[in-house]
Design an enzyme around this catalytic site. Structure first.
Site, PDB file in Angstrom:
ATOM      1  N   ASP A 127      38.119  -1.152  47.795  1.00 50.17           N
ATOM      2  CA  ASP A 127      37.747   0.111  48.436  1.00 50.17           C
ATOM      3  C   ASP A 127      36.394   0.578  47.902  1.00 50.17           C
ATOM      4  OD1 ASP A 127      38.974   2.625  50.004  1.00 50.17           O
ATOM      5  OD2 ASP A 127      37.891   3.339  48.231  1.00 50.17           O
ATOM      6  N   THR A 129      82.635  26.185  29.091  1.00 48.74           N
ATOM      7  CA  THR A 129      82.404  27.237  30.091  1.00 48.74           C
ATOM      8  C   THR A 129      82.643  26.759  31.516  1.00 48.74           C
ATOM      9  OG1 THR A 129      80.032  26.707  30.207  1.00 48.74           O
ATOM     10  CG2 THR A 129      80.723  28.397  28.617  1.00 48.74           C
ATOM     11  N   CYS A 160      74.038  22.930  33.795  1.00 45.17           N
ATOM     12  CA  CYS A 160      72.738  23.594  33.728  1.00 45.17           C
ATOM     13  C   CYS A 160      71.620  22.565  33.795  1.00 45.17           C
ATOM     14  CB  CYS A 160      72.588  24.374  32.416  1.00 45.17           C
ATOM     15  SG  CYS A 160      73.897  25.547  32.070  1.00 45.17           S
TER      16      CYS A 160
END
Length: 497
Positions: free
Chosen positions: A456, A30, A34
């Site tokens: 932390d 085609t 896609c």
């Protein structure tokens, strides 16, 4: 980059959305390409080729599918995550560096020759830097055609094309139709919102835990720069060609983005920075699978799938926030940063040229009223502020100034293409910046997915809440099983705290 045919074909056959952006499907019978989840009939094996980038598919003479719109797919997570030269190059191209500085500018930023950079990109992506930038220009042009009322000549230059002819040829080649036909196909009506306003959808791979993102940003929002209200995050931006405002609203399958731009040439970098801020190119299923393999995190992952790593639209902003936030609460850091912003003059929106309120064709400027939200301060502006603008101890004030001078001079590169290891090394060489600050900057400014902050306090509190070790060394050892997604584990530990 090698693509396994069988794995790719199975993804196409099952229309698996998780692979959108990872690769593109070319259908030789085609002449189109896609996304893997395209709803059209699965093509026969002998008619299929797979490409690592849209630019590679375009280089093979294929046009974009009008049904699945592969140009609107999320970006590949590997280019967002990888710290090598190719990953850095892809991030810089997305930010518009090739459009602004050309391939020589991109090569200089990365420290490689143009020829070697081209070879590396061709090997990994099937296309060189010019082709990758061209694919992005085509996507930007399509967005402007379908969502604005600008003339085609104006769109050509705003999208980064050197001429109207180049614009027409590219759109015809990539989308298989004339630019005017794209507008007719979408109804020919621009989205309402005023001059310089564009509304578009930013795709992501589900799931997306939007509440966690908005919570994180809301707690740290700086008055006058950003706000979270009614499920929408708004902020001011300072982009290469002018000022902007953005409103980001998470929705099912996409994030709705409304952009008000002073200059339409800033559309591509604005979109790239918004995607980076919300971590929209991540692969949450891969991340969650790795973290959920640890029994201590399994329940948290099951309860809140799709936690993202909030990043930054401005690397210097993230670094300054990190330095100011050392050893203080988030609220205190926000107060100090607000004081800095108040002391600095308000930057005016800039336009290249204005003609009777319309877009000027030569300079592509777009009039923009003063935005309600301003962009953050630039490094050179912070470096020039007086002592009275800094509500912090003298030592930290000098650290902020040293950081600002290093960023302004280019010694420290906090842009998306910065070398993560080199940035961390140079940051820790600045007096007053230690491993925690450098790690935080790498995580949020540079998007490093594999940073752990074991010292932390909030991380240790979160670890305790989940039954994990709280001693930094022991936690660091335990976290080896979370690689390469330790930054996402940090976000989850913060939420647990």
């Amino acid at each position: 980059m090698e693509l396994d045919f069988e794995r790719c074909y199975r993804a196409v056959d099952s229309r698996d959305q998780r692979f959108d952006g990872w690769f593109y499907t070319g259908v030789t019978s085609t002449g189109i390409y896609c996304r893997p989840s395209c709803p059209a009939m699965t093509p026969k094996r002998q008619n299929v080729r797979f490409f690592p980038s849209a630019a590679a598919a375009q280089g093979a003479g294929l046009r974009a599918c009008r049904r699945c719109r592969p140009d609107a797919a999320p970006g590949s997570p590997q280019w967002d995550v990888r710290a090598d030269v190719v990953g850095r190059a892809v991030r810089l191209i997305a930010d518009g560096v090739v459009d602004r500085d050309g391939v020589p500018g991109l090569a200089t930023r990365l420290g490689y020759t143009e020829r070697h950079l081209h070879r590396m990109l061709r090997a990994e992506l099937g296309a060189g830097p010019l082709a990758l930038a061209r694919a992005q220009r085509a996507q930007t042009a399509r967005t402007l055609i379908e969502t604005t009322g600008l003339g085609m000549a104006e769109i050509a230059f705003a999208a980064g094309f050197g001429s109207v002819r180049q614009f027409n040829d590219t759109v015809r080649e990539v989308f298989g139709t004339a630019p005017s036909e794209l507008r007719v196909a979408r109804g020919g009506r621009p989205v309402a919102g005023g001059a310089g306003t564009i509304t578009l959808r930013l795709a992501y791979r589900p799931p997306l835990h939007a509440a966690a993102l908005l919570d994180f940003l809301a707690v740290r929002a700086l008055p006058g720069v950003e706000e979270v209200r009614d499920g929408t995050y708004r902020r001011g931006l300072r982009l290469p060609h002018g000022a902007a405002e953005v409103a980001l609203t998470p929705a099912a399958g996409h994030v709705s983005a409304t952009l008000r731009l002073a200059d339409m040439r800033d559309l591509a970098p604005a979109v790239a920075r918004c995607r980076r801020l919300l971590d929209l190119d991540a692969d949450p299923q891969a991340i969650d699978e790795t973290l959920a393999a640890d029994p201590a995190l399994a329940a948290a992952v099951a309860a809140e799938p799709g936690i993202r790593l909030p990043r930054a639209v401005d690397g210097f902003e993230a670094a300054l926030r990190a330095v100011v936030g050392q050893q203080v609460s988030v609220r205190s850091a926000r107060t100090t940063l607000t004081r800095l912003l108040t002391a600095a003059p308000i930057p005016q929106p800039t336009v290249d040229h204005e003609v009777d309120g319309d877009l000027d064709l030569q300079n592509h400027g777009q009039p923009l009223d003063r935005p309600g939200l301003r962009g953050f301060l630039r490094a050179e502006e912070v470096a020039g502020l007086p002592d009275s603008a800094f509500g912090m101890p003298a030592g930290r004030r000098e650290t902020v100034r040293a950081l600002a001078r290093a960023v302004a001079s280019g010694e420290i590169d906090l842009d998306p293409g910065g070398d993560r290891e080199e940035v961390v090394r140079r940051l820790t060489a600045v007096p007053g910046i230690g491993p925690w600050t450098a790690g935080y900057v790498a995580m949020r400014a540079l998007g490093d997915p594999d940073v752990l902050l074991p010292t932390d306090l909030a991380v240790r509190r979160g670890a305790a809440a989940l039954g994990l070790p709280t001693d930094p060394k022991t936690l660091d050892t335990h976290a080896e099983r979370w690689r390469p997604w330790r930054s996402y584990a940090v976000i989850r530990l913060w939420r647990a705290a």
